[in-house]
Motif scaffolding. Structure first.
Motif, PDB file in Angstrom:
ATOM      1  N   GLN A  98      -4.706  -0.001  -4.109  1.00 28.60           N
ATOM      2  CA  GLN A  98      -3.709  -1.052  -4.075  1.00 28.60           C
ATOM      3  C   GLN A  98      -4.512  -2.385  -4.471  1.00 28.60           C
ATOM      4  N   GLN A  99      -3.727  -3.347  -5.522  1.00 28.50           N
ATOM      5  CA  GLN A  99      -4.699  -4.246  -6.258  1.00 28.50           C
ATOM      6  C   GLN A  99      -5.226  -5.209  -5.181  1.00 28.50           C
ATOM      7  N   HIS A 100      -6.029  -5.930  -5.689  1.00 30.95           N
ATOM      8  CA  HIS A 100      -6.835  -7.226  -5.214  1.00 30.95           C
ATOM      9  C   HIS A 100      -7.488  -6.840  -4.052  1.00 30.95           C
ATOM     10  N   ARG A 172      -3.561 -13.741  -2.712  1.00 34.49           N
ATOM     11  CA  ARG A 172      -4.287 -12.227  -2.695  1.00 34.49           C
ATOM     12  C   ARG A 172      -5.211 -11.951  -3.670  1.00 34.49           C
ATOM     13  N   ASP A 282      -2.787   0.229  -8.380  1.00 37.17           N
ATOM     14  CA  ASP A 282      -1.672   0.890  -8.125  1.00 37.17           C
ATOM     15  C   ASP A 282      -0.584   0.609  -8.971  1.00 37.17           C
ATOM     16  N   ASN A 283      -0.113  -0.593  -9.356  1.00 36.44           N
ATOM     17  CA  ASN A 283       0.987  -0.901 -10.244  1.00 36.44           C
ATOM     18  C   ASN A 283       0.470  -0.670 -11.581  1.00 36.44           C
TER      19      ASN A 283
END
Ligand SMILES: O=C(CO)[C@@H](O)[C@H](O)CF
Length: 535
Positions: A98-100, A172, A282-283
């Motif tokens: 997951q980003q960030h 975020r 993830d994106n």
């Protein structure tokens, strides 16, 4: 050659540390799926008491227990073993996260990470004691608005920050999260020797030492210059003194960062020659999994709708994001997040179609393109793109109305309003209809009536792909691509099979060209009325 001596066919592994689960899959050399397993955090690791993979703090902070992710690795590898994975055949492994989110390693943690005992579980060695923050702040946290304002002011404004890092400041984004720890928790900051993203944290577990960040996930921090591919000194300084040494230097996403740690060789039977390829967000990994090429636009229709674009040139603005591409370090990835996705569609389905998607589609199909001039903007939860709230309906005379004359009109107004908004903001991010494909995935991509509206609004054919695990698939694809020295991604990875689901009707472009202008006017009027900045 004696068959017993014939080289084993190579396999490639992908891991995805998403918000709610850890997914792992193994592909054959032909990229066909061999094994796929998942560990759901809430139900399989209930001792961490997460909801949706996260915990909410008393001050509204949102974070995830780091040891929960570590324990999930123990479980997911055991599940792969039970599923029949031959770990000795894995030629390369990569992953995503997951980003960030940020993982804070305490002073001295590297020693433990470098000396793992293969006779014990990971989670019994990498315990909460080696993290200066036992919980990792994650992307759902929005307690850093002050830090966002400070960062934008420090670099010369929102657009300047977007030009530098690909995005204006977002709560975020990791730089702002780090800035909050630096000011509010200086002892924790001072006791930290390394900061990972969730992606590079996962990679560190496999390497047995701190893994570098990759360019693409570093682009989600408001710290990384997406053109020079280096940390921006002004941004680093505005967030925390001495930050560069805690992050280390970022690397291109297709970098082989080392071989798998001996812990996995001894405990699971991986080959000592198994390469570990930099993990990414993830994106970006989903873009790799969907093989989104230049000219394509991918729309993931889920709880929130996410739209990806491959771009040759970065066009960052005051909304959406531009990251360095995870499949070509000289290209870029555009991304838009719309928080009102399936929640809004389900609400109208329940209200107008007795909770039935079949009835929803019948109602949608029974109304003409353009919906007699009616249009609706559904922001049941606060929308990210643009920052608006509420449900807003307009009739043919452009007057606000509280409801439409029929269920059919209500359904089409929702779907056309959503698709027009995705097209409008995609245009601003660099979308063009010439030779474009729309690649639809996610739950709602099974609704062909909805995809027909998407094709009509985007003036492009819509293809679907039956891939619910695009991020972990992209990780395995990237693992294979990284071993093919210098070859272009599209020449190594043919990608998943896409099925043509809808083609634009000839008269659609005219109808929706006019409606696009109307929708933009409605959004601007609402933004002006709320005084909100388009963010
Ligand atoms: O914050 C996001 C993207 O900017 C989310 O899509 C997270 O990556 C989900 F894990």
């Amino acid at each position: 050659m004696d068959p017993a001596e014939a080289p084993k066919p190579k396999t490639f592994m992908g891991l995805d540390f998403s918000t709610q689960q850890l997914k792992a899959l193994v592909l054959g050399e032909d990229l066909k799926l061999l094994q796929e397993v998942v560990v759901h955090f809430d139900s399989e690791l209930p001792e961490f008491r997460t909801h949706g993979g996260v915990v909410e703090g008393s001050n509204g902070s949102i974070s995830s227990p780091v040891v929960m992710w570590i324990k999930a690795v123990d479980l997911v590898l055991d599940k792969l073993r039970v599923a029949g994975t031959d770990f000795s055949a894995v030629a390369a492994v990569s992953g995503s996260g997951q980003q960030h989110g940020s993982v804070w390693w305490k002073r001295g943690a590297a020693e433990t990470l470098n000396n793992l005992d293969a006779t014990r579980f990971l989670h019994n060695q990498l315990t909460v004691s080696i993290f200066s923050k036992p919980n990792a702040p994650v992307w759902l946290d929005s307690t850093t608005t002050l830090q966002c304002n400070n960062l934008e002011e420090a670099v010369g404004g929102a657009q300047r920050l977007a030009d530098l890092t690909g995005s204006r400041a977002y709560e975020r984004f990791t730089g702002n999260q780090i800035a909050k720890v630096y000011t509010d928790l200086p002892d924790i900051f001072g006791n930290t020797e390394h900061i990972s993203l969730v992606s590079s944290f996962g990679c560190s577990l496999l390497l047995g030492r701190y893994a570098p960040l990759d360019y693409s996930d570093a682009s989600g921090m408001n710290l990384f210059n997406i053109r020079t591919k280096t940390w921006d000194e002004q941004c680093l300084k505005a967030c925390a003194v001495g930050l560069r040494s805690l992050l280390g230097e970022a690397v291109p996403s297709n970098t082989v960062v080392g071989n798998i740690s001996n812990f996995y060789v001894e405990r699971y039977g991986f080959s000592p020659d198994c390469h570990v390829v930099a993990f990414t967000g993830d994106n970006p990994s989903s873009l790799a999994g969907m093989c989104v090429g230049v000219g394509d636009v991918a729309v993931s229709l889920g709880t929130s709708d996410t739209l990806f674009l491959s771009l040759q040139e970065p066009t960052p603005g005051l909304e959406g994001h531009v990251f360095v591409s995870p499949i070509d370090p000289d290209a870029y990835m555009g991304m838009l997040c719309f928080s009102n996705g399936s929640l809004a569609r389900e609400a109208v389905r329940d209200k107008c179609a007795q909770g039935s998607w079949e009835v929803f589609s019948e109602l949608l199909d029974s109304t003409p393109r353009g919906n007699f001039g009616n249009i609706a903007l559904h922001y049941s939860v606060r929308e990210i793109c643009p920052p608006l709230l509420g449900v807003h309906r307009y009739n043919k005379a452009r007057e606000r109305v509280s409801r439409f004359s029929s269920q059919e009109v209500e359904v089409r107004a929702l779907v056309e309003g959503q698709m027009l908004a995705r097209r409008l903001h995609a245009n601003k991010l660099g979308y063009h209809t010439e030779k474009c494909r729309v690649l639809a995935t996610g739950g709602a991509s099974k609704n062909v009536s909805l995809l027909q509206v998407m094709a009509d609004v985007f003036s492009a054919p819509v293809y679907t792909m039956d891939v619910s695990n695009s991020a972990s698939l992209g990780a395995a694809y990237r693992a294979k691509h990284a071993l093919a020295e210098g070859a272009a991604y599209k020449d190594v990875i043919a990608g998943p099979a896409f099925k043509l689901a809808a083609k634009p009707a000839p008269e659609a472009a005219k109808v929706y060209g006019q409606m696009l202008e109307r929708l933009e006017a409605c959004e601007n009027a609402l933004l002006a009325a709320t005084g909100a900045k388009s963010k």
